[in-house]
Design a protein around this motif. Structure first.
Motif, short mmCIF file in Angstrom:
data_model
loop_
_atom_site.label_atom_id
_atom_site.label_comp_id
_atom_site.label_asym_id
_atom_site.label_seq_id
_atom_site.Cartn_x
_atom_site.Cartn_y
_atom_site.Cartn_z
N ASP A 164 46.92 31.98 23.08
CA ASP A 164 47.44 31.11 24.61
C ASP A 164 46.67 31.68 25.32
N PHE A 165 45.66 31.26 25.92
CA PHE A 165 44.98 31.59 27.07
C PHE A 165 44.98 30.57 28.49
N ASP A 166 46.19 31.08 29.23
CA ASP A 166 46.51 30.63 30.53
C ASP A 166 45.47 30.75 31.52
N VAL A 167 45.32 29.59 32.45
CA VAL A 167 43.77 30.33 33.18
C VAL A 167 44.83 30.13 34.29
N ASP A 168 46.08 30.07 34.70
CA ASP A 168 46.47 29.87 35.61
C ASP A 168 47.11 31.89 36.37
N LYS A 169 47.69 32.06 34.37
CA LYS A 169 48.09 33.02 34.18
C LYS A 169 46.61 34.61 34.26
N VAL A 170 46.19 34.13 34.10
CA VAL A 170 45.07 35.38 34.06
C VAL A 170 44.37 35.34 35.59
N ARG A 171 44.41 34.75 36.59
CA ARG A 171 44.06 34.67 37.75
C ARG A 171 45.78 35.23 38.62
N GLU A 172 46.66 35.62 38.27
CA GLU A 172 47.28 36.40 38.97
C GLU A 172 47.20 38.40 39.37
N GLN A 173 48.20 38.16 40.18
CA GLN A 173 47.61 39.66 40.42
C GLN A 173 49.30 40.38 40.30
N SER A 174 49.81 40.09 39.19
CA SER A 174 50.68 40.83 38.77
C SER A 174 50.34 41.80 37.49
N LYS A 175 51.87 42.77 36.91
CA LYS A 175 51.64 43.24 36.07
C LYS A 175 51.44 42.41 34.52
N ASP A 176 52.04 41.33 34.80
CA ASP A 176 52.46 40.54 33.47
C ASP A 176 50.76 40.08 33.11
N ASN A 177 49.77 40.42 33.94
CA ASN A 177 48.25 40.50 34.19
C ASN A 177 47.18 41.12 33.07
N PRO A 178 47.78 41.55 32.02
CA PRO A 178 46.99 42.70 31.60
C PRO A 178 45.86 42.96 32.04
N VAL A 179 44.45 42.27 32.49
CA VAL A 179 43.03 41.88 32.29
C VAL A 179 43.17 42.72 34.38
N PHE A 180 43.78 42.07 34.76
CA PHE A 180 44.58 42.89 36.34
C PHE A 180 44.66 43.85 37.00
N TYR A 181 45.84 44.26 35.95
CA TYR A 181 46.62 46.01 35.84
C TYR A 181 45.33 46.44 35.58
N VAL A 182 44.82 46.25 34.45
CA VAL A 182 44.15 47.83 34.71
C VAL A 182 42.22 47.57 35.95
N GLN A 183 42.03 46.60 35.71
CA GLN A 183 40.81 46.56 36.70
C GLN A 183 41.81 47.11 38.16
N TYR A 184 43.04 47.01 38.28
CA TYR A 184 43.24 47.56 40.13
C TYR A 184 44.24 48.93 39.18
N ALA A 185 43.82 49.44 38.56
CA ALA A 185 43.92 50.76 38.17
C ALA A 185 43.32 51.41 38.87
N HIS A 186 41.42 51.17 37.87
CA HIS A 186 40.54 52.09 38.33
C HIS A 186 39.54 50.94 39.68
N ALA A 187 40.25 50.11 40.87
CA ALA A 187 40.15 49.83 41.85
C ALA A 187 40.41 50.77 42.45
N ARG A 188 41.92 50.69 42.62
CA ARG A 188 43.18 52.07 42.57
C ARG A 188 42.19 53.06 43.22
N ILE A 189 41.87 54.02 41.71
CA ILE A 189 41.42 55.37 42.08
C ILE A 189 40.11 55.36 42.59
N GLN A 190 39.32 54.13 42.52
CA GLN A 190 37.86 54.37 43.25
C GLN A 190 38.02 54.53 44.79
N SER A 191 39.47 53.36 45.07
CA SER A 191 39.55 53.45 46.70
C SER A 191 39.77 54.90 47.15
N VAL A 192 40.99 56.00 46.50
CA VAL A 192 41.14 56.99 46.88
C VAL A 192 40.12 57.86 46.85
N LEU A 193 39.21 57.90 45.44
CA LEU A 193 38.24 58.84 45.59
C LEU A 193 37.18 58.72 46.76
#
Length: 576
Positions: free
Chosen positions: A433-462
């Motif tokens: 099931d591919f929910d186009v609204d769900k994948v735009r959420e900025q939450s832990k329930d959105n796996p692509v956001f959660y992974v991208q956010y981790a990388h972005a956070r690290i780059q911000s700290v660096l």
């Protein structure tokens, strides 16, 4: 060498030492000895089955071997504890310095961390998408395209020589239907009113094709009988559809190495050559098949056909390759196509099929086994259906295609990175099931956001650290990685190389997406702990050495996330 490989080597070395001193018989086969994470993390960091697999050939009790092995391993400076469990498993705990060495190894390897030579240059052909060239790719093709492309990247990452291939199904009746459909749009371009009947394709995507044809040939085909224009329009339309398909694949970030035309097999002797190979092995014969299950004698007409003896290679029934009227079945060109792949020298073949091709698996595997003399394995992966949703509403129709949601629709809605990651959040044989609204959420329930956010956070700290003059340190600074949550994060990083090899061996690229989500979860958990405990923050204003060590830790996390997303074909986020 990875940490798991190092400890495995240490176990084998300890077994050799025990054999040298007479505590174990000499010459034991240690091929089955493994070092893996224990099923319960509370039992330790790693576990070995050495005592269990060697007990019988050694004529000893497993616990006796395990206790002797534990004594030897405790002399290793990387081993903090060795505990015999159950009938003879040996659980190992590693020192903090052993884990810190993983960070140093990641920083040294960079983009190469996790790569391996497991494939030993074996030539692998991965065929995927292979949609009929009768229209744009739909959401189901999207899943196969993402899976196939990620699998190809995963195999390349592990040392295989990979060819990405698209089989153009341009030899069947469907392309003649396409030609007739384009002819109707061509007539429209000349001002005529037409009706789409007899299964012709009414999608708006053919309007431009009909107009392009009119611009090229003028009114030369208007009012002409089908036999005068069918072949020419078929080729014209197929070429235009393949241009459209290539554009759709490019929008998803998919680039094929080979586009192979089914039509090239007809009239060239290639089908005959493949069947002659099977005939020479006594696998082609004239016969009559039993009626299919569910057919009664009254509605079944037995007829002689040319058959391939696929039952000799695991199939349920023998399969027709030529009809009683002398024309080829759909199976015949597929045999020839795979014969061509084998002739090109591939060591392994992988096909990505839609779920509706499940009945084709056994016969195709039988054909490849027969043609290659069981030398070339064929793995067929079936893609289950994708349901595209917006909340509770299922999306079923595209304005352009008219009857289905296209690949381009999905990419336009959420982007290629999100599309690719979400398509790999389920195993290929499970519905998605591919929910186009769900994948735009900025939450832990959105796996692509959660992974991208981790990388972005690290780059911000660096970036902030670099502005203050702080950079990731070397091995001498890693003592700052000491908290159990930090070491647990390192342990997750240590699993990356073995996880990659396991995913490649199983042909399961979704494991990469799952791993990245777990890694991101552990990083975010450490980040949140730092909000409450200043000693866990990555920037320690009064301790430059500790800052360098903690920056080295998160830099290693970013490297692994970037490497994993690279396999999936997803661009790591620098800012969010």
């Amino acid at each position: 060498m990875t940490l798991f490989a190092e400890i495995h080597a240490a176990v084998l070395s300890a077994l050799d030492a025990l054999a040298a001193e007479g505590a174990l018989p000499a010459g034991l086969d240690t091929a089955a000895v493994a070092v893996e994470p224990p099923r319960d993390p509370a039992h330790g960091d790693m576990a070995t089955n050495a005592a269990m697999v060697l007990a019988k050939p050694a004529g000893m009790k497993p616990r006796d071997i395990a206790e002797a092995l534990a004594g030897r391993l405790m002399a290793d400076p990387r081993i903090a504890g060795a505990e015999v469990a159950g009938p003879g498993f040996l659980n190992l705990r590693l020192t903090p310095d052993a884990w810190r060495g993983v960070v140093a190894a990641i920083l040294a390897a960079g983009d190469a961390y996790g790569r391996s030579g497991m494939g030993q240059g074996r030539r692998v052909n991965v065929e995927y998408v292979s949609a009929n060239p009768t229209g744009p790719l739909h959401v189901g093709h999207t899943r196969g395209a993402v899976f196939g492309d990620a699998l190809a990247s995963l195999l390349a990452f592990t040392g295989h020589d990979v060819t990405r291939e698209y089989y153009i199904n341009d030899g069947g009746a469907q392309v003649e239907v396409l030609a007739r459909s384009v002819y109707l749009r061509y007539l429209e371009a000349h001002g005529q009113t037409v009706a789409f009947e007899d299964g012709t394709y009414p999608g708006d995507y053919l309007i431009e094709v009909g107009e392009a044809l009119a611009a090229e040939v003028g009114d030369a085909y208007v009012g002409q009988p089908e036999e005068t224009w069918l072949a020419e329009i078929r080729d014209f339309a197929t070429d235009r559809m393949m241009e459209l398909i290539r554009e759709d694949l490019a929008a998803l970030g998919v680039k094929m190495d080979v586009f192979y035309s089914e039509k090239s097999l007809y009239g060239t002797g290639r089908i005959e050559a493949a069947l002659d190979d099977l005939r020479g092995k006594g696998l082609i014969y004239e016969g009559v098949l039993e009626p299919p299950k569910g057919k009664t004698p009254e509605d079944w007409e037995p007829r002689s056909q040319t058959l391939f003896k696929s039952t000799g290679y695991g199939d349920d029934v023998d399969r027709p390759v030529m009809k009683s009227d002398g024309s080829w079945t759909y199976f015949a060109p597929d045999i020839a196509y795979h014969y061509d792949k084998i002739s090109r020298g591939f060591d392994e073949l992988i096909d990505i099929f839609g779920a509706d091709h499940g009945g084709y698996v056994k016969r195709m595997k039988a054909a490849v086994a027969a043609l290659s003399g069981n030398r070339v394995p064929l793995d067929i992966n079936l893609m289950q259906l994708v349901k595209l949703r917006r909340g509770d509403q299922e999306l079923k129709m595209s304005k352009r295609a008219g009857t289905f949601v296209t690949l381009r629709d999905v990419v336009d809605m959420v982007g290629p990175d999100v599309t690719r990651f979400v398509m790999l959040t389920r195993k290929n044989d499970a519905p998605l099931d591919f929910d186009v609204d769900k994948v735009r959420e900025q939450s832990k329930d959105n796996p692509v956001f959660y992974v991208q956010y981790a990388h972005a956070r690290i780059q911000s700290v660096l970036r902030r650290a670099a502005e203050a003059g702080h950079f990731p340190g070397g091995p001498e600074d890693l003592a700052a990685i000491a908290d159990p949550s930090e070491l647990a994060l390192v342990a997750r990083l240590a699993h990356w190389p073995r996880m990659v090899e396991g995913a490649a061996e199983a042909h399961e690229p979704h494991r990469i997406a799952f791993y990245l989500y777990d890694l991101a979860s552990e990083f975010h958990a450490l980040w949140n702990k730092g909000n409450a405990d200043p000693s866990l923050r990555f920037l320690q204003e009064d301790d430059p050495a500790a800052t360098r060590g903690k920056l080295a830790l998160i830099r290693s996390v970013a490297i692994v996330i970037s490497n994993g997303l690279g396999i999936l074909g997803v661009t790591p986020a620098e800012k969010m």
